[in-house]
Design an enzyme around this catalytic site. Structure first.
Site, PDB file in Angstrom:
ATOM      1  N   SER A 185       0.901  -1.178   0.068  1.00  0.00           N
ATOM      2  CA  SER A 185       0.141   0.021  -0.016  1.00  0.00           C
ATOM      3  C   SER A 185       0.879   1.184   0.005  1.00  0.00           C
ATOM      4  O   SER A 185       1.976   1.177   0.312  1.00  0.00           O
ATOM      5  CB  SER A 185      -0.957  -0.102   1.322  1.00  0.00           C
ATOM      6  OG  SER A 185      -1.628   1.064   1.492  1.00  0.00           O
ATOM      7  N   TYR A 227      -2.230  -1.154  10.279  1.00  0.00           N
ATOM      8  CA  TYR A 227      -2.284  -1.369   8.832  1.00  0.00           C
ATOM      9  C   TYR A 227      -0.962  -0.989   8.001  1.00  0.00           C
ATOM     10  O   TYR A 227      -0.431  -1.469   7.509  1.00  0.00           O
ATOM     11  CB  TYR A 227      -3.503  -0.622   8.265  1.00  0.00           C
ATOM     12  CG  TYR A 227      -3.639  -0.649   6.744  1.00  0.00           C
ATOM     13  CD1 TYR A 227      -4.313  -1.638   6.060  1.00  0.00           C
ATOM     14  CD2 TYR A 227      -3.347   0.363   5.879  1.00  0.00           C
ATOM     15  CE1 TYR A 227      -4.317  -1.945   4.803  1.00  0.00           C
ATOM     16  CE2 TYR A 227      -3.257   0.316   4.641  1.00  0.00           C
ATOM     17  CZ  TYR A 227      -4.016  -0.770   3.926  1.00  0.00           C
ATOM     18  OH  TYR A 227      -4.036  -0.833   2.712  1.00  0.00           O
TER      19      TYR A 227
END
Length: 255
Positions: free
Chosen positions: A148, A161
């Site tokens: 990401s 995350y």
């Protein structure tokens, strides 16, 4: 037919970026293994690919569970005798906020921290750990990890995350070094804001949507745009590429 005859495992292939990649890989000739925990989504994806005249099989898998992962790999080897491509795509994010707290570090409970890393980082570790021996034996293989933009930038608000995705980036680099001698390539995609169920609720907020669209291209990405990046890295077109950390973010990371 850039993946003709290749056996490709795609985790989290029941929706979003994984779904787009499964359809594209199958269209390009791969035998696609849909490793998905959601049985309904996995079966639906399998049927969609088969109805299009391509090859796919759904195997229900929890990538954070070691016994699940070993069973998956054994089944694939029993069926096809080899594994050519592993796309470590599965992960959880903001769409799982009702189950896991997406928050700054000080506000993140330890259980949520461990669970988020268990899926987003440990999942890539476990899948790679049990697929790599197959690829080493073949003396060939290709692993694509899906990280990401959070993994390379200091994006706030979901620190577990972000930590997990940063771990995926670092894992990619060391795996590329360790396993290149076996003719195994390992690369990583870092998507920006992609219009998938993961951020669907956030996109309904005009302020959040405006922020997502602040990059040079002025829009959020499409799942298919991640799928084409994964296809390039999984195909022989990138045969001299390994250890690459590839942002696919509409230029967000350079502003």
């Amino acid at each position: 037919m850039r993946l003709e005859g290749k056996v490709a495992i795609i985790t989290g292939a029941g929706s979003g970026q994984g779904k787009a990649s499964a359809k594209l890989f199958a269209k390009e000739g791969a035998k696609v293994v849909i490793a998905e925990w959601n049985e309904e989504a996995g079966k639906r994806m399998e049927q969609e690919i088969v109805d299009a005249g391509n090859e796919a099989v759904f195997i229900q898998t929890d990538i954070s569970d070691e016994s699940n992962v070993t069973l998956l790999v054994d089944q694939v080897v029993d069926m096809y005798g080899r594994i050519d491509i592993l796309f470590n795509n599965a992960g959880i994010g903001f769409s799982s906020s009702s189950k896991y707290k997406m928050a700054p570090l000080l506000e993140t409970p330890l259980k949520d921290w461990n669970d988020i890393l268990g899926i987003n980082l440990n999942g890539a570790y476990l899948m790679s750990k049990y697929v790599l021996p197959v690829m080493i034996k073949q003396k060939s293989g290709n692993i694509v990890n899906n990280s990401s933009l959070n993994g390379v930038l200091g994006v706030t608000g979901a620190d577990a995350y972000t930590a997990a995705k940063g771990g995926v980036v670092a894992l990619t680099r060391v795996m590329a070094v360790d396993y290149g001698k076996y003719n195994i390539r390992v690369n990583c995609i870092c998507p920006g804001a992609i219009d998938t169920p993961m951020i669907a609720d956030a996109l309904k907020n005009p302020e959040v949507s405006k922020n997502y669209e602040a990059g040079p291209l002025g829009r959020v990405g499409k799942p298919e745009e991640i799928a084409y990046a994964a296809l390039f890295l999984a195909s022989d077109e990138s045969s001299y590429v390994t250890g690459l950390i590839m942002p696919v973010d509409g230029g967000w990371s350079v502003v």
